[in-house]
Design an enzyme around this catalytic site. Structure first.
Site, short mmCIF file in Angstrom:
data_model
loop_
_atom_site.label_atom_id
_atom_site.label_comp_id
_atom_site.label_asym_id
_atom_site.label_seq_id
_atom_site.Cartn_x
_atom_site.Cartn_y
_atom_site.Cartn_z
N LYS A 1 1.13 -1.12 -0.25
CA LYS A 1 0.83 0.22 -0.19
C LYS A 1 0.56 1.28 -0.01
CE LYS A 1 -3.75 0.65 2.52
NZ LYS A 1 -5.14 0.82 3.18
C1 E4P Z 1 -8.22 2.15 3.13
O1 E4P Z 1 -7.72 1.25 2.48
C2 E4P Z 1 -8.03 2.52 4.79
O2 E4P Z 1 -7.53 2.05 5.85
C3 E4P Z 1 -9.66 2.74 4.86
O3 E4P Z 1 -10.42 2.35 4.07
C4 E4P Z 1 -9.80 4.24 6.05
O4 E4P Z 1 -11.37 4.13 6.22
P1 E4P Z 1 -11.57 5.08 7.79
O5 E4P Z 1 -11.56 6.66 7.57
O6 E4P Z 1 -12.67 4.93 8.27
O7 E4P Z 1 -9.97 5.41 8.68
#
Ligand code: E4P
Length: 217
Positions: free
Chosen positions: A87
């Site tokens: 990522k």
């Molecule tokens: C995506 O990969 C992120 O981990 C995630 O969806 C972020 O979500 P949040 O806005 O609930 O922290």
């Protein structure tokens, strides 16, 4: 539509896996910290533990923000387990890293995407997944679903292979609407996934069927 769970909590990942609808997991540094997973060794072990629970892709985020550092961390993550997807944040060095990993045949998930322009760059750089954060856009009075719709249009115009991974999903209607708009994947909490089960008419109907069966026996 693929279902990923957005957590580093092993119990929740196991529970989603037993439902039989789980296609992968996304994590981020905040989710790892929430589970109390700290220190490089523990973090790497936790990623392997997650891979051993699910069959699909598991996103593991780099911490470095420079190209050299992202490549070093990303390669180490990718070498951990064949299910790991590296990522990478949507920053200038990140775009270069996406290109590097694409050429190296390593899967990537471009994270922290909030505009069509960023999604276009991620696709051109060869990202496997692009993660538009729809919940965080909604939190800022901007319609996250519109972003999914616009990215779908642009990707279809040019037949980009990058998969749209709707992220920061908060509730069931995010999932349903992302499915209608053609998002390839959604990642959300267990509560949103299990929320799809619920309908009062199902409960009322089942109670009636069971009661009628009892009367007849
Ligand atoms: C995506 O990969 C992120 O981990 C995630 O969806 C972020 O979500 P949040 O806005 O609930 O922290």
């Amino acid at each position: 539509m693929k279902f990923f769970i957005d957590t580093a909590n092993l119990d929740q990942i196991r529970e989603a896996q037993t439902l039989g609808v789980l296609d992968g997991v996304t994590t981020n540094p905040s989710l790892m910290a929430k589970e109390g997973i700290t220190g490089e060794k523990n973090i790497l072990k936790h990623y392997v533990d997650i891979c051993n629970i699910v069959d699909g892709d598991v996103s593991a985020e780099v911490i470095a923000v420079d190209l050299k550092g992202m490549i070093k961390e990303g390669e180490a993550l990718a070498n951990l387990h064949p299910q790991i997807v590296v990522k990478i944040p949507m920053i200038e060095e990140g775009v270069k890293a996406l290109n590097y990993f694409s050429d190296a045949g390593i899967k990537t998930n471009c994270t922290l995407v909030f505009s069509v322009g960023q999604a276009l760059l991620a696709a051109k750089a060869g990202a496997t997944y692009v993660s538009p954060f729809i919940g965080r856009l909604d939190d800022n009075s901007t319609d996250g679903l519109t972003l999914i719709e616009e990215i779908r249009l642009v990707y279809d115009n040019y037949a980009f292979e990058t998969e749209i991974l709707a992220a920061s999903v908060r509730h069931t209607m995010h999932i349903v609407n992302c499915a209608k708009l053609g998002a390839d994947v959604m990642t959300g909490p267990l509560s949103a996934i299990k929320g799809l089960l619920k309908h009062p008419l199902t409960d009322i109907g089942l109670a009636q069927f069971l009661a009628d069966h009892k009367k007849g026996n």
